[in-house]
Design a protein around this motif. Structure first.
Motif, mmCIF file in Angstrom:
data_model
loop_
_atom_site.group_PDB
_atom_site.id
_atom_site.type_symbol
_atom_site.label_atom_id
_atom_site.label_comp_id
_atom_site.label_asym_id
_atom_site.label_seq_id
_atom_site.Cartn_x
_atom_site.Cartn_y
_atom_site.Cartn_z
ATOM 1 N N ASN A 10 44.814 35.887 42.067
ATOM 2 C CA ASN A 10 44.657 35.371 40.715
ATOM 3 C C ASN A 10 44.058 36.476 39.855
ATOM 4 O OD1 ASN A 10 45.548 32.710 41.274
ATOM 5 N ND2 ASN A 10 43.537 32.255 42.163
ATOM 6 N N VAL A 11 44.617 36.692 38.691
ATOM 7 C CA VAL A 11 44.067 37.700 37.785
ATOM 8 C C VAL A 11 42.595 37.400 37.524
ATOM 9 C CG1 VAL A 11 44.227 38.691 35.460
ATOM 10 C CG2 VAL A 11 46.322 38.150 36.742
ATOM 11 N N SER A 12 42.267 36.132 37.346
ATOM 12 C CA SER A 12 40.892 35.721 37.031
ATOM 13 C C SER A 12 39.908 35.954 38.177
ATOM 14 C CB SER A 12 40.865 34.246 36.627
ATOM 15 O OG SER A 12 41.297 33.438 37.711
ATOM 16 N N SER A 13 40.400 36.199 39.376
ATOM 17 C CA SER A 13 39.487 36.391 40.507
ATOM 18 C C SER A 13 39.178 37.866 40.760
ATOM 19 C CB SER A 13 40.071 35.757 41.776
ATOM 20 O OG SER A 13 41.202 36.493 42.196
ATOM 21 N N THR A 14 39.729 38.758 39.933
ATOM 22 C CA THR A 14 39.513 40.185 40.128
ATOM 23 C C THR A 14 38.375 40.670 39.230
ATOM 24 O OG1 THR A 14 41.117 40.822 38.424
ATOM 25 C CG2 THR A 14 41.967 40.515 40.657
#
Length: 195
Positions: free
Chosen positions: A137-141
């Motif tokens: 997920n982009v948000s988890s990076t």
């Protein structure tokens, strides 16, 4: 005369011992002066990126930070607020991921001392055809990676330089020490929109 030569010998011995002790201290840790070394490294990358001599560099402000001109007050941009990208290859994709999307990527992440801390590549070369893929997920990076993924298109292959405040910051993570810039060889294979 014996006292004088004995004193000289003692001073010489102490000087040698101090020199050896200093040498051991300076070379003792691979991560000595780590923050200063990382700051100097990202400053040099920022200079090269801004010169853009080969036309393949891009500079992006971190997605979560305000614009440089906020409420009419010009703010002095910090080099550590930006990611620095060298384009290895441009893909055929035409859209970028959003913060809420997931992506399929191949990457190799390493530190300024070239120590690899994570990767999906199966060989030394950065060949997307033979690389393993991972879905994230982009948000988890980290903020720097999330910024890059929101500008990349499918098929893009980038060298990504992330200053430590946009990486794992003052705390570090796992085998990544605090104050570490992150360098990624990054290939974006596929964007999976979150509808």
């Amino acid at each position: 005369m014996k006292i004088k030569s004995g004193l000289c010998l003692l001073l010489l011995s102490l000087s040698i011992a101090a020199f050896i002790a200093c040498e051991e201290t300076e070379g003792a840790g691979e991560y000595d002066y780590w923050q200063e070394r990382n700051d100097a490294y990202i400053d040099s990358i920022a200079t090269v990126a801004k010169e853009n001599a080969d036309g393949q560099w891009k500079v992006f402000k971190a997605w979560h930070l305000p614009d440089d001109d906020t409420d009419g007050f010009l703010q002095v941009p910090e080099m550590k607020d930006y990611i620095y990208v060298h384009i290895v290859e441009s893909g055929a994709g035409t859209v970028s991921a959003m913060y809420t999307d997931s992506v399929s990527v191949s990457y190799r992440g390493y530190l300024i001392n070239e120590e690899v801390f994570d990767e999906t590549y199966l060989s030394e070369d950065m060949n997307p055809e033979t690389a393993g893929r991972t879905l994230m997920n982009v948000s988890s990076t980290v903020a720097g990676m999330a910024t890059a993924l929101q500008y990349m298109h499918e098929g893009d292959q980038w060298m990504l330089y992330i200053p430590w405040p946009l990486g794992y910051g003052e705390a570090g993570q796992g085998s990544v020490p605090a104050y570490s810039n992150l360098i990624f060889e990054l290939f974006l294979d596929e964007i999976n929109p979150n509808n």
